[in-house]
Design a protein around this motif. Structure first.
Motif, PDB file in Angstrom:
ATOM      1  N   TYR A 158     -70.280   3.492  43.400  1.00 16.93           N
ATOM      2  CA  TYR A 158     -70.473   3.656  41.953  1.00 16.93           C
ATOM      3  C   TYR A 158     -70.440   5.127  41.551  1.00 16.93           C
ATOM      4  O   TYR A 158     -70.143   5.455  40.411  1.00 16.93           O
ATOM      5  N   SER A 159     -70.736   6.005  42.500  1.00 13.76           N
ATOM      6  CA  SER A 159     -70.763   7.436  42.214  1.00 13.76           C
ATOM      7  C   SER A 159     -69.374   8.044  42.061  1.00 13.76           C
ATOM      8  O   SER A 159     -69.238   9.171  41.593  1.00 13.76           O
ATOM      9  N   HIS A 193     -67.372  -2.248  36.786  1.00 12.69           N
ATOM     10  CA  HIS A 193     -67.509  -0.822  37.039  1.00 12.69           C
ATOM     11  C   HIS A 193     -66.467  -0.320  38.051  1.00 12.69           C
ATOM     12  O   HIS A 193     -65.505   0.338  37.681  1.00 12.69           O
ATOM     13  N   ARG A 194     -66.669  -0.642  39.326  1.00 13.26           N
ATOM     14  CA  ARG A 194     -65.748  -0.167  40.366  1.00 13.26           C
ATOM     15  C   ARG A 194     -64.382  -0.825  40.262  1.00 13.26           C
ATOM     16  O   ARG A 194     -63.357  -0.165  40.422  1.00 13.26           O
ATOM     17  N   THR A 204     -67.426  -0.836  31.416  1.00 15.54           N
ATOM     18  CA  THR A 204     -67.909   0.055  32.477  1.00 15.54           C
ATOM     19  C   THR A 204     -69.013   0.945  31.923  1.00 15.54           C
ATOM     20  O   THR A 204     -68.834   1.603  30.906  1.00 15.54           O
ATOM     21  N   LYS A 227     -73.190   5.315  32.699  1.00 18.24           N
ATOM     22  CA  LYS A 227     -74.001   5.962  33.734  1.00 18.24           C
ATOM     23  C   LYS A 227     -73.224   6.199  35.034  1.00 18.24           C
ATOM     24  O   LYS A 227     -73.664   6.965  35.871  1.00 18.24           O
ATOM     25  N   TYR A 228     -72.055   5.561  35.177  1.00 16.00           N
ATOM     26  CA  TYR A 228     -71.235   5.774  36.374  1.00 16.00           C
ATOM     27  C   TYR A 228     -70.199   6.865  36.103  1.00 16.00           C
ATOM     28  O   TYR A 228     -68.998   6.641  36.137  1.00 16.00           O
ATOM     29  N   LEU A 259     -67.068   7.505  38.362  1.00 20.21           N
ATOM     30  CA  LEU A 259     -65.884   6.658  38.213  1.00 20.21           C
ATOM     31  C   LEU A 259     -64.992   7.192  37.099  1.00 20.21           C
ATOM     32  O   LEU A 259     -63.776   7.268  37.246  1.00 20.21           O
TER      33      LEU A 259
END
Length: 108
Positions: free
Chosen positions: A33-34, A64-65, A95, A98-99, A102
């Motif tokens: 996720y980072s 997200h990813r 998405t 907070k990520y 990405l």
């Protein structure tokens, strides 16, 4: 649905055998996720450049990813502008902001 290649960016090991039974290629490039490392980005881009589509990009939540991996494909295959890819991640995929890692990969 005609999918020929599944790109899993999830940490869980995919079921290659079942996919193969249905004529689908399964590629596993787990990302965090980072963000996406340079090596991971290259593997994802290579998947889109060299394997047969249509593609389905998969992660656990699908928000997200997975969308980040799919946007690498949009950049590579479709030539979309980075700003458009980021907007698609936010608008269509949900998405989370907070990520940042990405988003940073797609922006760069």
């Amino acid at each position: 649905m005609g999918v020929k290649t599944i790109l899993s960016v999830d940490g869980k090991v995919p079921d290659h055998e079942t996919a193969a039974r249905y004529g689908i290629r399964y590629v596993h490039v787990p990302i965090q996720y980072s963000g996406i490392t340079e090596e991971e980005t290259l593997k994802i881009a290579k998947t889109f450049r060299e394997l047969e589509g249509p593609f389905f990009t998969h992660c656990f939540h699908g928000k997200h990813r997975g969308p980040a991996g799919a946007m690498v494909g949009r950049l590579v295959l479709d030539g979309v502008e980075r700003e458009e890819a980021i907007a698609e991640m936010r608008q269509y995929c949900g998405t989370s902001k907070k990520y940042e890692g990405l988003y940073r990969v797609i922006a760069a």
